[in-house]
Design a protein around this motif. Structure first.
Motif, PDB file in Angstrom:
ATOM      1  N   GLY A 108     -12.057  -2.893   8.372  1.00 14.54           N
ATOM      2  CA  GLY A 108     -10.852  -2.767   8.066  1.00 14.54           C
ATOM      3  C   GLY A 108      -9.902  -3.740   8.377  1.00 14.54           C
ATOM      4  O   GLY A 108      -8.750  -4.045   7.436  1.00 14.54           O
ATOM      5  N   ARG A 109     -10.307  -4.190   9.729  1.00 22.16           N
ATOM      6  CA  ARG A 109      -9.176  -5.412  10.584  1.00 22.16           C
ATOM      7  C   ARG A 109      -9.604  -6.436   9.688  1.00 22.16           C
ATOM      8  O   ARG A 109      -8.473  -7.214  10.010  1.00 22.16           O
ATOM      9  CB  ARG A 109     -10.073  -5.492  12.285  1.00 22.16           C
ATOM     10  CG  ARG A 109      -9.463  -6.395  12.536  1.00 22.16           C
ATOM     11  CD  ARG A 109      -9.905  -6.223  14.506  1.00 22.16           C
ATOM     12  NE  ARG A 109     -11.236  -6.688  14.473  1.00 22.16           N
ATOM     13  CZ  ARG A 109     -12.338  -5.581  14.654  1.00 22.16           C
ATOM     14  NH1 ARG A 109     -11.940  -4.564  15.068  1.00 22.16           N
ATOM     15  NH2 ARG A 109     -13.430  -6.684  14.665  1.00 22.16           N
ATOM     16  N   PHE A 132      -9.870  -7.037   6.448  1.00 23.44           N
ATOM     17  CA  PHE A 132      -9.919  -6.987   5.089  1.00 23.44           C
ATOM     18  C   PHE A 132      -9.297  -7.456   4.243  1.00 23.44           C
ATOM     19  O   PHE A 132      -9.542  -8.062   3.205  1.00 23.44           O
ATOM     20  CB  PHE A 132      -9.323  -5.527   4.694  1.00 23.44           C
ATOM     21  CG  PHE A 132      -9.630  -4.968   3.343  1.00 23.44           C
ATOM     22  CD1 PHE A 132     -10.891  -4.242   3.249  1.00 23.44           C
ATOM     23  CD2 PHE A 132      -9.220  -5.010   2.191  1.00 23.44           C
ATOM     24  CE1 PHE A 132     -11.590  -3.944   1.673  1.00 23.44           C
ATOM     25  CE2 PHE A 132      -8.797  -4.290   1.001  1.00 23.44           C
ATOM     26  CZ  PHE A 132      -9.891  -4.040   0.892  1.00 23.44           C
ATOM     27  N   ALA A 152     -12.472   2.201   9.522  1.00 21.23           N
ATOM     28  CA  ALA A 152     -11.887   1.233   9.061  1.00 21.23           C
ATOM     29  C   ALA A 152     -10.536   1.270   9.251  1.00 21.23           C
ATOM     30  O   ALA A 152      -9.329   0.331   9.191  1.00 21.23           O
ATOM     31  CB  ALA A 152     -12.219   1.229   7.581  1.00 21.23           C
ATOM     32  N   LEU A 153      -9.912   2.414   9.313  1.00 20.31           N
ATOM     33  CA  LEU A 153      -8.510   2.916   8.603  1.00 20.31           C
ATOM     34  C   LEU A 153      -8.425   2.092  10.725  1.00 20.31           C
ATOM     35  O   LEU A 153      -6.898   1.508  10.525  1.00 20.31           O
ATOM     36  CB  LEU A 153      -8.135   4.063   8.676  1.00 20.31           C
ATOM     37  CG  LEU A 153      -6.355   4.560   8.988  1.00 20.31           C
ATOM     38  CD1 LEU A 153      -6.024   4.427   7.873  1.00 20.31           C
ATOM     39  CD2 LEU A 153      -6.291   6.479   9.520  1.00 20.31           C
ATOM     40  N   LEU A 170      -2.097  -3.921   9.013  1.00 16.30           N
ATOM     41  CA  LEU A 170      -1.475  -3.305   7.409  1.00 16.30           C
ATOM     42  C   LEU A 170      -1.045  -1.690   7.853  1.00 16.30           C
ATOM     43  O   LEU A 170      -1.286  -0.537   8.201  1.00 16.30           O
ATOM     44  CB  LEU A 170      -2.631  -2.936   6.952  1.00 16.30           C
ATOM     45  CG  LEU A 170      -3.884  -4.190   7.406  1.00 16.30           C
ATOM     46  CD1 LEU A 170      -5.460  -4.920   6.255  1.00 16.30           C
ATOM     47  CD2 LEU A 170      -3.436  -5.578   6.626  1.00 16.30           C
ATOM     48  N   ALA A 210      -7.915  -2.024  10.139  1.00 14.60           N
ATOM     49  CA  ALA A 210      -6.827  -1.954   9.472  1.00 14.60           C
ATOM     50  C   ALA A 210      -5.352  -1.591  10.025  1.00 14.60           C
ATOM     51  O   ALA A 210      -4.748  -2.766  10.257  1.00 14.60           O
ATOM     52  CB  ALA A 210      -6.354  -0.760   8.497  1.00 14.60           C
ATOM     53  N   HIS A 211      -5.055  -0.770  11.201  1.00 13.99           N
ATOM     54  CA  HIS A 211      -3.967  -0.023  11.819  1.00 13.99           C
ATOM     55  C   HIS A 211      -3.672  -1.740  12.921  1.00 13.99           C
ATOM     56  O   HIS A 211      -3.121  -2.393  12.893  1.00 13.99           O
ATOM     57  CB  HIS A 211      -3.678   0.984  12.274  1.00 13.99           C
ATOM     58  CG  HIS A 211      -3.224   2.158  11.488  1.00 13.99           C
ATOM     59  ND1 HIS A 211      -3.359   3.325  11.881  1.00 13.99           N
ATOM     60  CD2 HIS A 211      -2.496   1.811  10.205  1.00 13.99           C
ATOM     61  CE1 HIS A 211      -3.685   4.015  10.260  1.00 13.99           C
ATOM     62  NE2 HIS A 211      -2.143   2.913   9.646  1.00 13.99           N
ATOM     63  N   ALA A 245      -1.926   0.821   5.861  1.00 12.31           N
ATOM     64  CA  ALA A 245      -3.156   1.513   5.716  1.00 12.31           C
ATOM     65  C   ALA A 245      -3.226   3.064   5.877  1.00 12.31           C
ATOM     66  O   ALA A 245      -2.388   3.877   6.756  1.00 12.31           O
ATOM     67  CB  ALA A 245      -4.427   1.085   6.350  1.00 12.31           C
ATOM     68  N   LEU A 251      -3.047  -1.205   2.289  1.00 13.39           N
ATOM     69  CA  LEU A 251      -4.825  -1.115   2.004  1.00 13.39           C
ATOM     70  C   LEU A 251      -5.206   1.030   2.046  1.00 13.39           C
ATOM     71  O   LEU A 251      -4.007   1.250   2.485  1.00 13.39           O
ATOM     72  CB  LEU A 251      -5.610  -0.870   3.226  1.00 13.39           C
ATOM     73  CG  LEU A 251      -6.741  -0.846   3.442  1.00 13.39           C
ATOM     74  CD1 LEU A 251      -7.673  -1.532   1.198  1.00 13.39           C
ATOM     75  CD2 LEU A 251      -7.456  -1.069   4.730  1.00 13.39           C
TER      76      LEU A 251
END
Ligand SMILES: Cc1cc2nc3c(=O)[nH]c(=O)nc-3n(C[C@H](O)[C@H](O)[C@H](O)COP(=O)(O)O)c2cc1C
Length: 209
Positions: free
Chosen positions: A192-193, A195, A29-30, A38, A33-34, A40, A9
């Protein structure tokens, strides 16, 4: 997306303010995502682009490559085309996206156009990604970011991408999006999580359901 690597991402901040509200939403969002495992990464459009799209007919070199010598080609060809998703984080400027955000889309043209020798590969790889949107603005009426949402939706339609979520945060001073009354930071983190897990349905009349 492949089975043997985490999904990739890219999060692109299209504000000149490194510590501004778009950057804060992007950071959230980062984090999400982490937390979801992801692959990201966060990027600033100002680090990638020094200028707008030019007239490709005058700009291309003898091999058909864009002569603009900044970071866009590497980012677009090596990172964006290889990624599974993009989150664009832009301030609302004059009721639309920032010039940086628009230039990111405009400059894709150089590689999608048939005058670029590898345009076929580009047109194949640009498709099928997930796209998300974060917007920050001073005003807070319900449709403040709508023109940007519409534009991203049209981009997604055109490229056979899936537009999976949009979060708007209210704020004007740097960092004031943290005080957004509708929980924009938490919503950005959730985007992000989740996504690649969010359901997405955009049917045509003949879609198999
Ligand atoms: C050139 C410019 C145009 C702006 N236009 C709008 C606007 O149309 N509506 C609005 O609500 N806020 C507008 N703003 C305020 C920004 O959207 C707001 O400060 C936002 O939080 C900035 O995000 P950033 O911190 O990521 O740069 C504008 C700001 C600038 C610098």
């Amino acid at each position: 997306m492949t089975a043997d690597r985490p999904r990739r991402l890219l999060i692109l901040v299209a504000s000149p303010r490194r510590n501004g509200n778009s950057a804060l939403l992007a950071d959230a969002a980062l984090r999400g995502a982490h937390a979801a495992g992801l692959d990201a990464s966060l990027h600033f459009a100002d680090d990638l682009m020094q200028t707008f799209l030019r007239d490709c007919r005058d700009c291309r070199d003898e091999h058909g490559r864009c002569r603009i010598d900044d970071g866009y080609a590497d980012f677009f060809l090596d990172r964006f085309l290889e990624a599974d998703g993009l989150v664009l984080s832009t301030p609302v400027y004059w009721y639309g996206m920032s010039a940086q955000a628009k230039a990111f889309f405009d400059r894709m043209f150089c590689y999608v156009a048939r005058s670029y020798p590898q345009s076929q590969r580009v047109r194949e790889r640009i498709q099928g990604k997930r796209v998300g949107l974060l917007t920050a603005s001073e005003e807070m009426y319900p449709t403040i970011g709508l023109s940007i949402v519409n534009q991203v939706q049209e981009y997604a339609r055109y490229t056979h991408s899936q537009f999976v979520g949009a979060v708007h945060g209210q704020g004007d001073r740097r960092g004031s999006v943290r005080e957004d009354r509708h929980g924009a930071m938490a919503a950005a983190e959730a985007l992000g999580r989740q996504f690649f897990e969010r359901p997405h349905a955009d049917y045509q009349v003949d879609s198999v359901r």
